[in-house]
Write a protein that holds these residues in place. Structure first.
Motif, short mmCIF file in Angstrom:
data_model
loop_
_atom_site.label_atom_id
_atom_site.label_comp_id
_atom_site.label_asym_id
_atom_site.label_seq_id
_atom_site.Cartn_x
_atom_site.Cartn_y
_atom_site.Cartn_z
N GLY A 1 -28.49 5.10 -15.71
CA GLY A 1 -27.88 5.01 -14.40
C GLY A 1 -27.29 3.64 -14.14
O GLY A 1 -27.12 2.83 -15.06
N MET A 2 -26.95 3.37 -12.87
CA MET A 2 -26.33 2.10 -12.50
C MET A 2 -27.33 0.96 -12.67
O MET A 2 -28.44 1.01 -12.14
N ILE A 3 -26.92 -0.06 -13.39
CA ILE A 3 -27.82 -1.15 -13.75
C ILE A 3 -27.47 -2.40 -12.95
O ILE A 3 -26.30 -2.80 -12.89
N CYS A 4 -28.47 -2.99 -12.39
CA CYS A 4 -28.30 -4.27 -11.67
C CYS A 4 -29.63 -5.00 -11.68
O CYS A 4 -30.59 -4.56 -11.06
N GLY A 5 -29.69 -6.09 -12.42
CA GLY A 5 -30.91 -6.86 -12.51
C GLY A 5 -31.73 -6.57 -13.76
O GLY A 5 -32.67 -7.30 -14.06
N GLU A 6 -31.38 -5.53 -14.49
CA GLU A 6 -31.97 -5.26 -15.80
C GLU A 6 -30.91 -5.49 -16.87
O GLU A 6 -29.72 -5.31 -16.62
N VAL A 7 -31.35 -5.87 -18.05
CA VAL A 7 -30.40 -6.18 -19.12
C VAL A 7 -29.55 -4.96 -19.44
O VAL A 7 -30.04 -3.83 -19.52
N HIS A 8 -28.26 -5.18 -19.60
CA HIS A 8 -27.31 -4.11 -19.89
C HIS A 8 -27.44 -3.63 -21.33
O HIS A 8 -27.38 -2.42 -21.61
N ASP A 9 -27.59 -4.54 -22.27
CA ASP A 9 -27.63 -4.20 -23.68
C ASP A 9 -28.79 -3.25 -23.97
O ASP A 9 -29.95 -3.56 -23.70
N GLU A 10 -28.47 -2.08 -24.54
CA GLU A 10 -29.50 -1.06 -24.74
C GLU A 10 -30.58 -1.51 -25.71
O GLU A 10 -31.76 -1.18 -25.53
N ASN A 11 -30.20 -2.25 -26.76
CA ASN A 11 -31.21 -2.71 -27.70
C ASN A 11 -32.12 -3.77 -27.08
O ASN A 11 -33.33 -3.75 -27.29
N ALA A 12 -31.54 -4.70 -26.34
CA ALA A 12 -32.38 -5.70 -25.67
C ALA A 12 -33.33 -5.03 -24.68
O ALA A 12 -34.49 -5.43 -24.55
N TRP A 13 -32.84 -4.02 -23.98
CA TRP A 13 -33.69 -3.25 -23.05
C TRP A 13 -34.83 -2.59 -23.81
O TRP A 13 -36.00 -2.66 -23.40
#
Length: 358
Positions: free
Chosen positions: A222-234
């Protein structure tokens, strides 16, 4: 500097806009010569793939872009990992010629710390860590690639997130400290970069990124704000060698100034002058050198910097004692190929202004 600011302020107004919002900060010597913000840090609640457009929040919920807005730095995070590594090298705890398999035995022989920092290890650009939530499964992916790299080490340049992820593992093993602690204790804390750190962060004051969904993304978040965007870093927990840091243009200006000052800012010193030269002299350790596609006319005499997938970039030029930070949320409400022409144009405007100023 008026042309630089005017050009950046126009970026959210284009058809199509390069980004919903943007911040620029440029400096020469100890002086900030340009600082401006334009557009919106958060404008959309979702992305409609059928109509190929963003679905806007109610107008009273749009968040204006400000010079102090916090951005997901994406691959600019790599610069901090590289600095943390060079700090250990300067202290004699790590050597550029060290074999990676001395620290991470799964690595094939012949891959060095230097090759991780210069993207000449031969490791693949990325791996699908996001497909696995278990740390052991994620590491198994890395170990298989490390045992038989995609490319031949030290034969060509192959930009890879895996290089900085591997370097993170080495640093954590070497020091017994997690990467976020090393970055805080060795870089952001001494420099007073209070707005720089790893997420998650409370959304107010943070630039939104993407309505992250398959098939255009690698995860459904979903819409991301404040969490890392990069899926691998997440998937790696939000603290990764290649991505995960959040910061402001003002904080990044402090880092630029410290590097241009030979490693010192005010009473704080994070590196010696020789260590800074190792980072910034060609071919660069973690930093890209003289890359016109985003450095414009600042490239050509040793300018160093990096870009980030979310729309971030940083350039510093020791020859003219200048730096340029351009932060944008180009992936809001979804990732697109916006190109780096606006980054290069801004850098060229700065370069020409410096020439006119003598």
């Amino acid at each position: 500097m008026e042309r630089l600011v005017r050009g950046v302020r126009a970026l959210p107004e284009g058809r199509p806009a390069w980004a919903p919002g943007v911040v620029v900060l440029a400096g020469r010597g100890p002086v900030v010569v340009a600082e401006a913000a334009a557009g919106w840090a958060r404008r959309y609640r979702a992305y409609d793939p059928e109509a190929d457009r963003g679905l806007e929040l109610p107008r009273d919920q749009w968040e204006e872009m400000r010079t102090g807005t916090v951005f997901d730095l994406a691959s600019l995070s790599k610069l901090f990992t590289a600095i943390a590594a060079v700090q250990q090298i300067e202290r004699g705890h790590l050597v550029l010629s060290d074999q990676v398999n001395a620290y991470l035995p799964a690595f094939a022989p012949g891959i060095s710390v230097r090759q991780l920092l210069t993207h000449t290890s031969g490791l693949a650009p990325e791996l699908p860590f996001y497909a696995h939530r278990e740390r052991s499964a994620q590491l198994d992916l890395l170990w298989r690639e490390a045992a038989a790299p995609t490319g031949r080490p030290d034969t060509s340049y192959l930009y890879s997130d895996l290089n900085l992820i591997s370097l993170q593992l080495i640093l954590e093993q070497l020091t017994g400290r997690p990467l976020d602690a090393l970055v805080h204790e060795g870089i952001t804390g001494p420099l007073g970069m209070a707005s720089t750190g790893y997420g998650p962060l409370a959304p107010p004051g943070v630039a939104a990124t993407e309505d992250q969904r398959r098939p255009w993304a690698k995860a459904d978040r979903g819409m991301i704000c404040g969490e890392v965007h990069d899926e691998n870093a997440w998937a790696l927990g939000g603290v990764a060698g290649h991505a995960g840091l959040f910061s402001t243009a003002q904080d990044l200006a402090v880092l630029c100034r410290a590097l241009l000052n030979g490693g010192a800012y005010g009473t704080a010193r994070i590196l010696g002058a020789g260590a800074v030269a190792a980072l910034l002299d060609p071919p660069g350790l973690g930093f890209g050198i003289d890359q016109p596609y985003f450095m414009g006319e600042l490239a050509g005499h040793g300018a160093a910097g990096h870009t980030g997938f979310t729309g971030t970039s940083l350039v510093l030029d020791r020859a003219t004692d200048t730096f340029l930070i351009l932060l944008a949320n180009t992936v809001h409400p979804r990732r697109r190929t916006g190109g780096s022409a606006p980054r290069a144009a801004a850098a060229t405007r700065l370069a020409r202004a410096v020439v006119r100023a003598g």
